[in-house]
Design an enzyme around this catalytic site. Structure first.
Site, PDB file in Angstrom:
ATOM      1  CE1 TYR A   1     -37.674  20.712 -22.561  1.00 29.29           C
ATOM      2  CE2 TYR A   1     -37.126  21.826 -24.598  1.00 29.29           C
ATOM      3  CZ  TYR A   1     -38.061  21.386 -23.697  1.00 29.29           C
ATOM      4  OH  TYR A   1     -39.385  21.627 -23.927  1.00 29.29           O
TER       5      TYR A   1
ATOM      6  CE  LYS B   1     -44.912  14.028  -9.655  1.00 25.70           C
ATOM      7  NZ  LYS B   1     -46.311  14.329  -9.327  1.00 25.70           N
TER       8      LYS B   1
ATOM      9  CG  ASP C   1     -48.427  17.016  -9.614  1.00 27.82           C
ATOM     10  OD1 ASP C   1     -47.551  17.620  -8.980  1.00 27.82           O
ATOM     11  OD2 ASP C   1     -48.756  15.845  -9.359  1.00 27.82           O
TER      12      ASP C   1
ATOM     13  CG  ASP D   1     -41.177  24.244 -23.252  1.00 26.60           C
ATOM     14  OD1 ASP D   1     -41.609  25.358 -23.608  1.00 26.60           O
ATOM     15  OD2 ASP D   1     -40.980  23.308 -24.040  1.00 26.60           O
TER      16      ASP D   1
END
Ligand code: NAD
Length: 363
Positions: free
Chosen positions: A125, A192, A226, A250
């Site tokens: 972002y 991640k 995930d 988000d």
């Protein structure tokens, strides 16, 4: 003189209706607030040439606290997003999004009590992007190849994902301080890092360092994003406070909103060292503009967060209790809640009638 002055940004779409409902509910608590109107969004562009006029920022800087409705992100104007611009201008580095079960919402789970702490200023972002086909994109692609860092197809658009030590440190620390202040048991850092070694890897390393300072006071664990999503859907009660880089925050916060009944009831706050801007997680839902059907709960619960921030704990609890009471009764609720509960919108009430029901409970 009013005890608190708060900047009020009604926003676009359903914003004016839900902020009006929110304001009436807050006023019913008896808390003394002067609302300083400073509007932003697509609908002010004609007048100001920008969806975020300077005076809006100045008003928040003066009052320190603002509450807003959602704003539509203008497409094709070169202005990315009012929300992103506001968060950057005021350095609102924390996006706080609690997701908790409220009986009567018809949600799939009854025992969710999760707090999402989303980093709000960097990651994908940050707004550093290179458009496909531009000389800048070609130059960057050539630079990457020259440095032996990898091959990027020439017809690519590129968005950069910067994650800094300082940015990670302050958000993880904020999450731990929040956990301590609110008697929370555990902080989970979500990432991640197995794939994105230099961005998420850095976030995780910093999170571990900060966590070590809180050892014995707040538990810490880390999870891959995930696996976190799967775990949230499977057994949400295993989570407490989650701290995440911007994009995962988000996405995961919308997922968490879905666990507790949807966007219509998910509140949020953007908080920095100096300023705080409260707003629902959802957007401007343009198709419902001016129809008196939108659910104002997320906006009203954002106001409850704001009242807590202003030190008005009793009023905050009063608003929450009133919302809970109306949802538990289930007779005067908006279309979305009715539909989740009964499969039909039959018998639902409008935005104002729902706000009136809440005000009745406060009274
Ligand atoms: P949205 O949140 O506006 O709508 C998603 C879905 O949820 C729609 O079906 C909508 O009707 C429903 N919904 C949302 N809020 C609701 C409410 N209070 N009551 C009942 N139903 C509700 O998301 P979108 O359609 O992706 O975005 C619309 C606009 O809002 C876009 O311009 C987007 O950029 C903007 N947006 C703004 C914010 C913000 O101001 N913080 C956040 C998200 C999206």
């Amino acid at each position: 003189m009013a005890k608190h002055t708060v900047t009020l940004i009604p926003g676009d779409g359903i914003g004016p209706e839900i902020t009006s409902a929110m304001r009436q509910v807050v006023e019913a608590t008896g808390v003394d607030i002067e609302w300083e109107l400073a509007d932003a969004g697509e609908h002010v562009m004609g007048e100001y040439g920008t969806p975020l006029p300077d005076y809006v920022i100045e008003s928040i800087k003066k009052n320190k606290v603002a509450i807003k409705g959602p704003v539509t992100t203008p497409i094709g104007t070169g202005f990315r997003s009012v929300n992103v611009a506001l968060r950057k201008a005021l350095d609102l580095y924390t996006n706080l999004r609690p997701a908790f079960s409220i009986p009567g919402t018809g949600a799939r789970y009854e025992d969710v009590d999760i707090v999402i702490v989303r980093e709000n200023t960097e990651d994908l972002y940050a707004g550093v992007e290179f458009e496909e086909g531009t000389p800048e994109a070609a130059e960057l692609i050539a630079f990457v190849a020259e440095k032996g860092a990898g091959t990027i197809r020439p017809d690519s658009g590129i968005s950069l994902k910067p994650i800094s030590i300082s940015g990670s440190e302050r958000i993880v620390r904020w999450a731990f301080e929040y956990a301590l202040a609110n008697h929370r048991r555990k902080v989970t850092a979500v990432h991640k890092a197995n794939i994105l070694k230099y961005s998420d890897g850095l976030f995780l390393r910093v999170a571990r360092e900060v966590a070590a300072e809180y050892e014995g006071r707040v538990e810490f664990e880390d999870r891959i994003v995930d696996a976190t999503c799967m775990g949230l859907v499977l057994r949400p009660d295993q989570f407490d406070v989650l701290v995440l880089p911007n994009l995962y925050g988000d996405i995961v916060s919308d997922l968490a909103a879905g666990l507790v009944g949807g966007l219509g009831i998910a509140p949020g706050a953007n908080i920095g060292a100096e300023y705080a801007v409260f707003e629902p997680v959802h957007g401007s839902a343009p198709k419902y503009t001016g129809q008196d059907v939108a659910n104002p709960t997320a906006e009203i619960l954002s106001a409850a967060l704001m009242l807590g921030h202003l030190g008005e704990r009793e009023a905050a609890q009063g608003v929450l209790a009133a919302v809970k009471a109306v949802l538990a009764e289930g007779t005067r609720v908006t279309y979305d809640i009715k539909r989740t509960n009964t499969g039909s919108t039959e018998g639902s009430v409008g935005t104002q009638a729902y706000a009136d029901a809440i005000i009745e409970k406060i009274g």
